[in-house]
Motif scaffolding. Sequence first.
Motif, short mmCIF file in Angstrom:
data_model
loop_
_atom_site.label_atom_id
_atom_site.label_comp_id
_atom_site.label_asym_id
_atom_site.label_seq_id
_atom_site.Cartn_x
_atom_site.Cartn_y
_atom_site.Cartn_z
N VAL A 55 0.84 -1.19 0.00
CA VAL A 55 0.00 0.00 0.00
C VAL A 55 0.88 1.25 0.00
N TYR A 56 1.93 1.24 0.80
CA TYR A 56 2.85 2.38 0.86
C TYR A 56 3.41 2.70 -0.53
N GLN A 58 2.21 1.89 -3.56
CA GLN A 58 1.17 2.38 -4.47
C GLN A 58 0.79 3.82 -4.13
N THR A 59 0.66 4.11 -2.84
CA THR A 59 0.32 5.46 -2.41
C THR A 59 1.40 6.45 -2.81
N CYS A 63 1.04 9.67 -5.31
CA CYS A 63 1.37 11.01 -4.81
C CYS A 63 2.46 11.65 -5.66
N GLY A 86 -6.79 3.55 1.62
CA GLY A 86 -5.73 4.55 1.64
C GLY A 86 -5.23 4.86 0.24
N VAL A 87 -5.09 3.85 -0.58
CA VAL A 87 -4.64 4.06 -1.96
C VAL A 87 -5.74 4.78 -2.75
N ARG A 89 -7.80 6.99 -1.54
CA ARG A 89 -7.72 8.41 -1.15
C ARG A 89 -6.54 9.09 -1.87
N SER A 90 -5.41 8.40 -1.97
CA SER A 90 -4.26 8.96 -2.67
C SER A 90 -4.56 9.16 -4.15
N LYS A 91 -5.25 8.20 -4.73
CA LYS A 91 -5.63 8.31 -6.14
C LYS A 91 -6.54 9.52 -6.34
#
Length: 125
Positions: A55-56, A58-59, A63, A86-87, A89-91
């Motif tokens: 996840v980190y 991909q996020t 970003c 979380g991903v 939200r980053s997208k």
Amino acid sequence: MSTTALSDEPDDPFWRALSALNGLTSFDDGLVPPQEQQKKLRDLVIETFASATTVYQQTLCLCALRGALVDGSLEWAEAQTVTDPGVMRSKAAAIKSLRRRLSGCYKPPSAEQKRQIRRQRALDV
């Protein structure tokens, strides 16, 4: 990018470098690299995202894409299918930022506005 497998550790030099690029180029008060370098950043993010296993990662890729204000960045971000909240939200944040910064009415902040943004960011820490 090489075909060597990337480490899953966030403190790996590759991920630290991508994180630094993100911090330098993704915000309104940041650096604006030349178009050719932005294209290379976009290509690096796309290739890295394809092999991201956490996840980190991909996020961070999504970003960092905010610093690539070139053709294809927004379309690529919109086309990604992600399931982690979380991903997701980053997208959404990356798409919002890219749309705003790529719009014809976007006006980069002045030097004074950049100082104010940095000052406020320092207070938020």
